[in-house]
Design an enzyme around this catalytic site. Structure first.
Site, PDB file in Angstrom:
ATOM      1  N   CYS A 173       0.812  -1.222   0.000  1.00  0.00           N
ATOM      2  CA  CYS A 173       0.000   0.000   0.000  1.00  0.00           C
ATOM      3  C   CYS A 173       0.845   1.271   0.000  1.00  0.00           C
ATOM      4  O   CYS A 173       0.338   2.352  -0.279  1.00  0.00           O
ATOM      5  CB  CYS A 173      -0.940   0.005   1.201  1.00  0.00           C
ATOM      6  SG  CYS A 173      -2.100  -1.364   1.182  1.00  0.00           S
ATOM      7  N   HIS A 222      -2.988   7.262   3.300  1.00  0.00           N
ATOM      8  CA  HIS A 222      -3.434   5.978   2.765  1.00  0.00           C
ATOM      9  C   HIS A 222      -4.817   5.669   3.343  1.00  0.00           C
ATOM     10  O   HIS A 222      -5.109   5.975   4.500  1.00  0.00           O
ATOM     11  CB  HIS A 222      -2.435   4.878   3.151  1.00  0.00           C
ATOM     12  CG  HIS A 222      -2.900   3.513   2.776  1.00  0.00           C
ATOM     13  ND1 HIS A 222      -3.363   3.220   1.508  1.00  0.00           N
ATOM     14  CD2 HIS A 222      -3.011   2.356   3.493  1.00  0.00           C
ATOM     15  CE1 HIS A 222      -3.734   1.942   1.471  1.00  0.00           C
ATOM     16  NE2 HIS A 222      -3.527   1.410   2.665  1.00  0.00           N
ATOM     17  N   ASN A 249     -10.198   0.317   0.285  1.00  0.00           N
ATOM     18  CA  ASN A 249      -8.739   0.393   0.254  1.00  0.00           C
ATOM     19  C   ASN A 249      -8.263  -0.155  -1.102  1.00  0.00           C
ATOM     20  O   ASN A 249      -8.319  -1.358  -1.335  1.00  0.00           O
ATOM     21  CB  ASN A 249      -8.185  -0.445   1.418  1.00  0.00           C
ATOM     22  CG  ASN A 249      -6.658  -0.441   1.472  1.00  0.00           C
ATOM     23  OD1 ASN A 249      -5.988   0.013   0.547  1.00  0.00           O
ATOM     24  ND2 ASN A 249      -6.127  -0.950   2.573  1.00  0.00           N
TER      25      ASN A 249
END
Ligand code: UT7
Length: 332
Positions: A116, A256, A286
């Protein structure tokens, strides 16, 4: 010679059409809409559900838009970096497929694997390449088809993630905008807590790995949550502190998008009001390497030249970091 800064000169993005609602997730896994919204902030996510299409399909759409919007001749691109955990294939790279499909054949292309945190790590590389004076146009992609590694009967993971891709063009400028500072780290301690066990060289695909569902993302959510809050908060506070940034002069925080509670905690630590924090987790979930560039893509019209932007990321590895950038252009 004047110092070259690396600045983002355009953003392109793409999310698939199919909307996977919480209601539909709750029909596949032992969960409820209420749990998903209250514990993660995710209301829906996009899924690339057409057979035979992988991450490069979304990345290609995003880069096509980027080249159109910035009026860039594909032959003038010098490098293509794709950050992803869900490459089309082990090899060749997804970046090479995108390069080939869009005719960016005067460039070299490669993947960057940092889960990520990938897009921000890739931006750090692109910034160094451009600041060196050797690269004039670098395409930095963040793209993931997380649905390809999710077990939709595993309530611990399936509700959180979604699919999407976005890309930035990074170019040199002598103006006082662009990439200014960064703090990036990896500790190598995260393996047991967030991984995809099979399909690599340790556990190649076999009946055993299939039977034991080892081709799906595994996450120990609570542990990852704690590390994410601590490391994102500390990294962004450090970069803010050493650049004289505070709630008075930060225009945007771009965190994030793993969980709205993590984002809230980071915003609190920075004393930033949520109006200045970019979020897309509510409607995209996500999207892993896609979360940051997709946020810029959606908020682009609200960004102005000189805006102070603080990024922060966390991902498998563990990987994490923060970066400070001044935005390079007014709304087009
Ligand atoms: O992007 C890469 C980095 N990733 C992250 O930063 C993710 C960080 N982690 C998280 O966002 C959260 O930990 C999760 C959303 C994954 C889980 O939320 P949580 O509040 O930390 O739940 P938990 O893992 O502590 O589990 C608490 C309970 C468990 O049940 P028991 O054992 O207490 O009976 C879970 O089985 O919640 C249960 N649970 C669920 N229940 C309903 C976990 N997921 C679900 C679900 N629906 N979807």
């Amino acid at each position: 010679m004047e110092k070259l800064h690396a600045v983002i000169t355009g953003i392109g993005g793409y999310v698939p059409d199919y909307v996977l609602t919480n209601e539909e997730v709750a029909r596949m896994a032992d969960t409820t809409e209420e749990w998903i919204v209250s514990r993660t902030g995710v209301r829906e996510r996009r899924i690339l559900n057409e057979e035979g299409l992988g991450t490069s399909y979304m990345a290609r759409k995003a880069v096509r838009q980027l080249l159109d919007r910035t009026d860039t001749d594909p032959l003038t691109v010098d490098a293509v970096i794709c950050s992803t955990s869900t490459a089309d294939y082990h090899f060749p790279s997804t970046a090479s497929i995108v390069l080939g499909r869009l005719g960016m054949t005067n460039a070299h292309a490669f993947e960057l694997s940092a889960a990520c945190s990938g897009w921000l790590f890739a931006m750090e590389q692109a910034a160094c390449m451009v600041e060196s004076g050797r690269y004039k146009k670098v395409v930095v992609i963040g793209a993931d088809k997380m649905s390809s590694i999710l077990d939709y009967t595993d309530r611990n993971t399936c509700a959180i993630f979604g699919d999407g891709a976005a890309a930035a063009l990074v170019e040199p400028t002598t103006e006082d905008v662009g990439w200014i500072d960064s703090y990036m780290r990896t500790d190598g301690q995260g393996l047991p807590f967030l991984n995809l066990q099979a399909g690599g060289s340790v556990a190649p695909p076999s009946y055993f790995t299939l039977e034991h569902r080892m081709h799906y993302l595994h996450q120990e959510g609570r542990t990852v949550f704690k590390f994410a809050v601590t490391n994102m908060s500390e990294a962004s506070a450090l970069v803010a502190g050493r650049n004289g940034l505070s709630r008075d002069n930060i225009d945007w925080v771009v965190p994030h998008q793993a969980n709205i509670r993590i984002i809230d905690a980071v915003a609190k630590r920075l004393d930033m009001p949520m109006e200045k924090v970019m979020t897309n987790i509510q409607h995209l979930g996500n999207t892993s390497a896609g979360t940051l560039p997709l946020a810029l893509w959606e908020y682009e019209k609200q960004l102005h030249k000189g805006d102070n932007i603080l990024f922060t990321v966390f991902g498998a590895g563990f990987t994490w970091g923060a970066a400070y950038m001044k935005w390079g252009y007014d709304p087009r």
